[in-house]
Design a protein around this motif. Structure first.
Motif, PDB file in Angstrom:
ATOM      1  N   LEU A  55      17.577 -49.216 -23.835  1.00 22.00           N
ATOM      2  CA  LEU A  55      18.553 -49.614 -22.829  1.00 22.00           C
ATOM      3  C   LEU A  55      19.348 -48.409 -22.360  1.00 22.00           C
ATOM      4  CD1 LEU A  55      20.193 -51.948 -21.396  1.00 22.00           C
ATOM      5  CD2 LEU A  55      21.692 -51.891 -23.399  1.00 22.00           C
ATOM      6  N   LEU A  56      19.533 -48.301 -21.043  1.00 20.37           N
ATOM      7  CA  LEU A  56      20.430 -47.304 -20.458  1.00 20.37           C
ATOM      8  C   LEU A  56      21.481 -48.066 -19.665  1.00 20.37           C
ATOM      9  CD1 LEU A  56      21.162 -44.313 -19.581  1.00 20.37           C
ATOM     10  CD2 LEU A  56      19.949 -44.904 -17.482  1.00 20.37           C
ATOM     11  N   VAL A  57      22.741 -47.826 -19.970  1.00 23.33           N
ATOM     12  CA  VAL A  57      23.842 -48.405 -19.197  1.00 23.33           C
ATOM     13  C   VAL A  57      24.411 -47.296 -18.333  1.00 23.33           C
ATOM     14  CG1 VAL A  57      26.096 -49.517 -19.276  1.00 23.33           C
ATOM     15  CG2 VAL A  57      24.361 -50.079 -21.003  1.00 23.33           C
ATOM     16  N   ARG A  58      24.357 -47.480 -17.025  1.00 25.87           N
ATOM     17  CA  ARG A  58      24.876 -46.496 -16.075  1.00 25.87           C
ATOM     18  C   ARG A  58      26.145 -47.076 -15.480  1.00 25.87           C
ATOM     19  NH1 ARG A  58      23.420 -41.948 -12.520  1.00 25.87           N
ATOM     20  NH2 ARG A  58      25.471 -41.563 -11.643  1.00 25.87           N
ATOM     21  N   THR A  59      27.268 -46.398 -15.706  1.00 22.73           N
ATOM     22  CA  THR A  59      28.545 -46.872 -15.173  1.00 22.73           C
ATOM     23  C   THR A  59      28.784 -46.296 -13.781  1.00 22.73           C
ATOM     24  OG1 THR A  59      29.703 -45.049 -16.251  1.00 22.73           O
ATOM     25  CG2 THR A  59      29.553 -47.112 -17.469  1.00 22.73           C
ATOM     26  N   SER A  60      29.814 -46.748 -13.118  1.00 23.10           N
ATOM     27  CA  SER A  60      30.302 -46.312 -11.801  1.00 23.10           C
ATOM     28  C   SER A  60      29.570 -46.944 -10.634  1.00 23.10           C
ATOM     29  CB  SER A  60      30.277 -44.786 -11.653  1.00 23.10           C
ATOM     30  OG  SER A  60      28.984 -44.315 -11.352  1.00 23.10           O
ATOM     31  N   GLY A  61      28.600 -47.809 -10.893  1.00 20.03           N
ATOM     32  CA  GLY A  61      27.917 -48.500  -9.811  1.00 20.03           C
ATOM     33  C   GLY A  61      26.760 -47.743  -9.192  1.00 20.03           C
TER      34      GLY A  61
END
Length: 102
Positions: A55-61
């Motif tokens: 899993l990769l969670v990319r923040t900031s949209g």
């Protein structure tokens, strides 16, 4: 901590390492495969022990990998979080209104 990392450069340096080994007769061209390439990436054999990220969670949209771990994330699930990193606490879960998935 800030690290100057580039997925493109990671792949290039791994290919260069393989080429040097072939040139020095330490490796046959036929031995170049996914396993030997992966071992020469910056994370190298450490990823063998733990595997690729699931899993990769990319923040900031932002909905892109931005040249980050291109090889390792090929089969990972990607979650794009609208919340900026400075406010993200990791306690949200898929399905919450701030998460969306590609």
């Amino acid at each position: 901590m800030a690290i100057g990392y580039s997925g493109h450069n990671d792949l290039v340096q791994a290919c260069q390492a393989l080429a040097r080994e072939v040139e020095q007769a330490k490796l046959a061209v036929e031995e170049i495969d996914q396993i030997n390439l992966a071992k020469r990436l910056m994370l190298g054999e450490r990823c063998e022990d733990v595997g690729a990220p699931e899993l990769l969670v990319r923040t900031s949209g932002k909905q892109r990998l931005s040249n980050f771990m291109l090889w390792h994330l090929a089969y990972s699930e990607l979650v794009f979080e609208k919340m900026p990193w400075s406010l993200y606490n990791g306690h949200k879960k898929p399905g919450d209104e701030l998460f969306w998935r590609e």
